[in-house]
Design a protein around this motif. Structure first.
Motif, PDB file in Angstrom:
ATOM      1  N   GLU A  17      -4.442 -14.952  17.017  1.00 32.13           N
ATOM      2  CA  GLU A  17      -4.573 -15.850  15.867  1.00 32.13           C
ATOM      3  C   GLU A  17      -5.771 -15.438  15.020  1.00 32.13           C
ATOM      4  O   GLU A  17      -6.723 -14.851  15.505  1.00 32.13           O
ATOM      5  N   GLY A  18      -5.722 -15.742  13.733  1.00 33.54           N
ATOM      6  CA  GLY A  18      -6.852 -15.495  12.850  1.00 33.54           C
ATOM      7  C   GLY A  18      -6.817 -14.149  12.157  1.00 33.54           C
ATOM      8  O   GLY A  18      -7.775 -13.764  11.512  1.00 33.54           O
ATOM      9  N   PHE A  19      -5.737 -13.420  12.277  1.00 32.43           N
ATOM     10  CA  PHE A  19      -5.634 -12.104  11.647  1.00 32.43           C
ATOM     11  C   PHE A  19      -4.611 -12.104  10.508  1.00 32.43           C
ATOM     12  O   PHE A  19      -3.976 -11.096  10.232  1.00 32.43           O
ATOM     13  N   LEU A  20      -4.450 -13.255   9.851  1.00 37.12           N
ATOM     14  CA  LEU A  20      -3.454 -13.360   8.779  1.00 37.12           C
ATOM     15  C   LEU A  20      -3.765 -12.415   7.626  1.00 37.12           C
ATOM     16  O   LEU A  20      -2.858 -11.764   7.097  1.00 37.12           O
ATOM     17  N   ILE A  21      -5.020 -12.300   7.240  1.00 36.87           N
ATOM     18  CA  ILE A  21      -5.388 -11.410   6.133  1.00 36.87           C
ATOM     19  C   ILE A  21      -5.074  -9.957   6.489  1.00 36.87           C
ATOM     20  O   ILE A  21      -4.543  -9.204   5.670  1.00 36.87           O
ATOM     21  N   GLN A  22      -5.362  -9.552   7.728  1.00 32.92           N
ATOM     22  CA  GLN A  22      -5.066  -8.189   8.160  1.00 32.92           C
ATOM     23  C   GLN A  22      -3.558  -7.935   8.198  1.00 32.92           C
ATOM     24  O   GLN A  22      -3.097  -6.850   7.840  1.00 32.92           O
ATOM     25  N   LYS A  23      -2.794  -8.943   8.645  1.00 35.32           N
ATOM     26  CA  LYS A  23      -1.333  -8.808   8.652  1.00 35.32           C
ATOM     27  C   LYS A  23      -0.794  -8.609   7.230  1.00 35.32           C
ATOM     28  O   LYS A  23       0.027  -7.730   6.982  1.00 35.32           O
ATOM     29  N   LEU A  24      -1.260  -9.443   6.314  1.00 34.09           N
ATOM     30  CA  LEU A  24      -0.789  -9.349   4.932  1.00 34.09           C
ATOM     31  C   LEU A  24      -1.237  -8.041   4.282  1.00 34.09           C
ATOM     32  O   LEU A  24      -0.462  -7.408   3.553  1.00 34.09           O
ATOM     33  N   ALA A  25      -2.470  -7.631   4.541  1.00 33.39           N
ATOM     34  CA  ALA A  25      -2.970  -6.391   3.942  1.00 33.39           C
ATOM     35  C   ALA A  25      -2.220  -5.174   4.461  1.00 33.39           C
ATOM     36  O   ALA A  25      -1.828  -4.292   3.692  1.00 33.39           O
ATOM     37  N   SER A  26      -1.993  -5.121   5.763  1.00 38.59           N
ATOM     38  CA  SER A  26      -1.269  -3.963   6.307  1.00 38.59           C
ATOM     39  C   SER A  26       0.192  -3.959   5.862  1.00 38.59           C
ATOM     40  O   SER A  26       0.765  -2.897   5.603  1.00 38.59           O
ATOM     41  N   SER A  27       0.800  -5.132   5.757  1.00 40.60           N
ATOM     42  CA  SER A  27       2.177  -5.204   5.245  1.00 40.60           C
ATOM     43  C   SER A  27       2.241  -4.763   3.795  1.00 40.60           C
ATOM     44  O   SER A  27       3.174  -4.057   3.386  1.00 40.60           O
ATOM     45  N   ASN A  28       1.255  -5.174   3.003  1.00 39.87           N
ATOM     46  CA  ASN A  28       1.195  -4.786   1.600  1.00 39.87           C
ATOM     47  C   ASN A  28       1.044  -3.265   1.465  1.00 39.87           C
ATOM     48  O   ASN A  28       1.740  -2.639   0.663  1.00 39.87           O
ATOM     49  N   ILE A  29       0.134  -2.687   2.236  1.00 43.47           N
ATOM     50  CA  ILE A  29      -0.075  -1.233   2.172  1.00 43.47           C
ATOM     51  C   ILE A  29       1.187  -0.490   2.590  1.00 43.47           C
ATOM     52  O   ILE A  29       1.588   0.485   1.946  1.00 43.47           O
ATOM     53  N   GLY A  30       1.839  -0.949   3.639  1.00 43.09           N
ATOM     54  CA  GLY A  30       3.075  -0.298   4.092  1.00 43.09           C
ATOM     55  C   GLY A  30       4.184  -0.380   3.062  1.00 43.09           C
ATOM     56  O   GLY A  30       4.863   0.607   2.779  1.00 43.09           O
ATOM     57  N   SER A  31       4.356  -1.553   2.476  1.00 38.24           N
ATOM     58  CA  SER A  31       5.409  -1.728   1.462  1.00 38.24           C
ATOM     59  C   SER A  31       5.131  -0.911   0.213  1.00 38.24           C
ATOM     60  O   SER A  31       6.029  -0.279  -0.349  1.00 38.24           O
ATOM     61  N   MET A  32       3.873  -0.887  -0.211  1.00 39.64           N
ATOM     62  CA  MET A  32       3.532  -0.109  -1.407  1.00 39.64           C
ATOM     63  C   MET A  32       3.703   1.387  -1.157  1.00 39.64           C
ATOM     64  O   MET A  32       4.101   2.115  -2.061  1.00 39.64           O
ATOM     65  N   THR A  33       3.430   1.841   0.052  1.00 40.20           N
ATOM     66  CA  THR A  33       3.627   3.250   0.384  1.00 40.20           C
ATOM     67  C   THR A  33       5.099   3.628   0.316  1.00 40.20           C
ATOM     68  O   THR A  33       5.452   4.672  -0.243  1.00 40.20           O
ATOM     69  N   VAL A  34       5.967   2.780   0.843  1.00 41.21           N
ATOM     70  CA  VAL A  34       7.405   3.050   0.792  1.00 41.21           C
ATOM     71  C   VAL A  34       7.888   3.091  -0.655  1.00 41.21           C
ATOM     72  O   VAL A  34       8.615   4.012  -1.059  1.00 41.21           O
ATOM     73  N   VAL A  35       7.485   2.114  -1.451  1.00 47.13           N
ATOM     74  CA  VAL A  35       7.888   2.074  -2.863  1.00 47.13           C
ATOM     75  C   VAL A  35       7.349   3.285  -3.615  1.00 47.13           C
ATOM     76  O   VAL A  35       8.056   3.892  -4.426  1.00 47.13           O
ATOM     77  N   PHE A  36       6.100   3.675  -3.334  1.00 40.81           N
ATOM     78  CA  PHE A  36       5.510   4.849  -3.978  1.00 40.81           C
ATOM     79  C   PHE A  36       6.329   6.103  -3.691  1.00 40.81           C
ATOM     80  O   PHE A  36       6.632   6.882  -4.604  1.00 40.81           O
ATOM     81  N   PHE A  37       6.705   6.320  -2.436  1.00 45.76           N
ATOM     82  CA  PHE A  37       7.476   7.517  -2.099  1.00 45.76           C
ATOM     83  C   PHE A  37       8.888   7.479  -2.673  1.00 45.76           C
ATOM     84  O   PHE A  37       9.440   8.517  -3.049  1.00 45.76           O
ATOM     85  N   LEU A  38       9.477   6.290  -2.780  1.00 51.95           N
ATOM     86  CA  LEU A  38      10.790   6.185  -3.421  1.00 51.95           C
ATOM     87  C   LEU A  38      10.709   6.539  -4.902  1.00 51.95           C
ATOM     88  O   LEU A  38      11.558   7.267  -5.428  1.00 51.95           O
ATOM     89  N   ILE A  39       9.687   6.045  -5.585  1.00 51.14           N
ATOM     90  CA  ILE A  39       9.517   6.355  -7.005  1.00 51.14           C
ATOM     91  C   ILE A  39       9.196   7.828  -7.201  1.00 51.14           C
ATOM     92  O   ILE A  39       9.705   8.468  -8.123  1.00 51.14           O
ATOM     93  N   LEU A  40       8.368   8.388  -6.317  1.00 51.90           N
ATOM     94  CA  LEU A  40       8.050   9.815  -6.391  1.00 51.90           C
ATOM     95  C   LEU A  40       9.302  10.662  -6.226  1.00 51.90           C
ATOM     96  O   LEU A  40       9.506  11.635  -6.958  1.00 51.90           O
ATOM     97  N   ARG A  41      10.174  10.282  -5.305  1.00 48.83           N
ATOM     98  CA  ARG A  41      11.426  11.020  -5.088  1.00 48.83           C
ATOM     99  C   ARG A  41      12.345  10.898  -6.301  1.00 48.83           C
ATOM    100  O   ARG A  41      12.961  11.883  -6.722  1.00 48.83           O
ATOM    101  N   LEU A  42      12.444   9.722  -6.864  1.00 46.92           N
ATOM    102  CA  LEU A  42      13.254   9.540  -8.067  1.00 46.92           C
ATOM    103  C   LEU A  42      12.724  10.379  -9.220  1.00 46.92           C
ATOM    104  O   LEU A  42      13.490  11.046  -9.930  1.00 46.92           O
ATOM    105  N   TYR A  43      11.413  10.348  -9.418  1.00 49.86           N
ATOM    106  CA  TYR A  43      10.805  11.088 -10.527  1.00 49.86           C
ATOM    107  C   TYR A  43      10.995  12.598 -10.360  1.00 49.86           C
ATOM    108  O   TYR A  43      11.307  13.288 -11.325  1.00 49.86           O
ATOM    109  N   SER A  44      10.820  13.093  -9.154  1.00 49.92           N
ATOM    110  CA  SER A  44      10.991  14.537  -8.956  1.00 49.92           C
ATOM    111  C   SER A  44      12.451  14.950  -9.122  1.00 49.92           C
ATOM    112  O   SER A  44      12.738  16.020  -9.659  1.00 49.92           O
TER     113      SER A  44
END
Length: 101
Positions: free
Chosen positions: A21-48
């Motif tokens: 308990e008490g790690f909600l900020i870390q959970k949200l931050a790591s989920s955000n970083i993971g999701s943004m990384t996936v979206v970044f690579f999808l956009i990079l693949r589309l652009y290339s």
């Protein structure tokens, strides 16, 4: 795409990583970083991919790639083909490239 990866993939992984308990900020931050990384690579693949199509359409020659006995053959485009390809690039590919930038 971002929200789907955040909720369905990244948040359960970060929830399994931060069990106490008490790690909600870390959970949200790591989920955000993971999701943004996936979206970044999808956009990079589309652009290339669209960039490759655009470079083929803007080229003055046709390069044959592993399509038969004429592999590696290079032919000059006719004026009609150049005009057609430039029209296709300007009407279909260029707007997509501009949106992805």
């Amino acid at each position: 795409t971002y929200a789907a990866f955040f909720v369905l993939v990244c948040y359960p992984i970060s929830g399994a990583t931060y069990l106490n308990e008490g790690f909600l900020i870390q959970k949200l931050a790591s989920s955000n970083i993971g999701s943004m990384t996936v979206v970044f690579f999808l956009i990079l693949r589309l652009y290339s991919g669209w960039g490759y199509i655009g470079s083929r359409l803007k080229s003055k020659v046709i390069e044959f790639e592993e399509t038969g006995w004429y592999d590696g053959d290079i032919e000059e485009k006719s004026e009609a083909e150049k005009a057609r390809d430039l029209f296709l690039y300007r009407s279909n590919v260029q707007p997509v490239e501009e949106r992805l930038q």
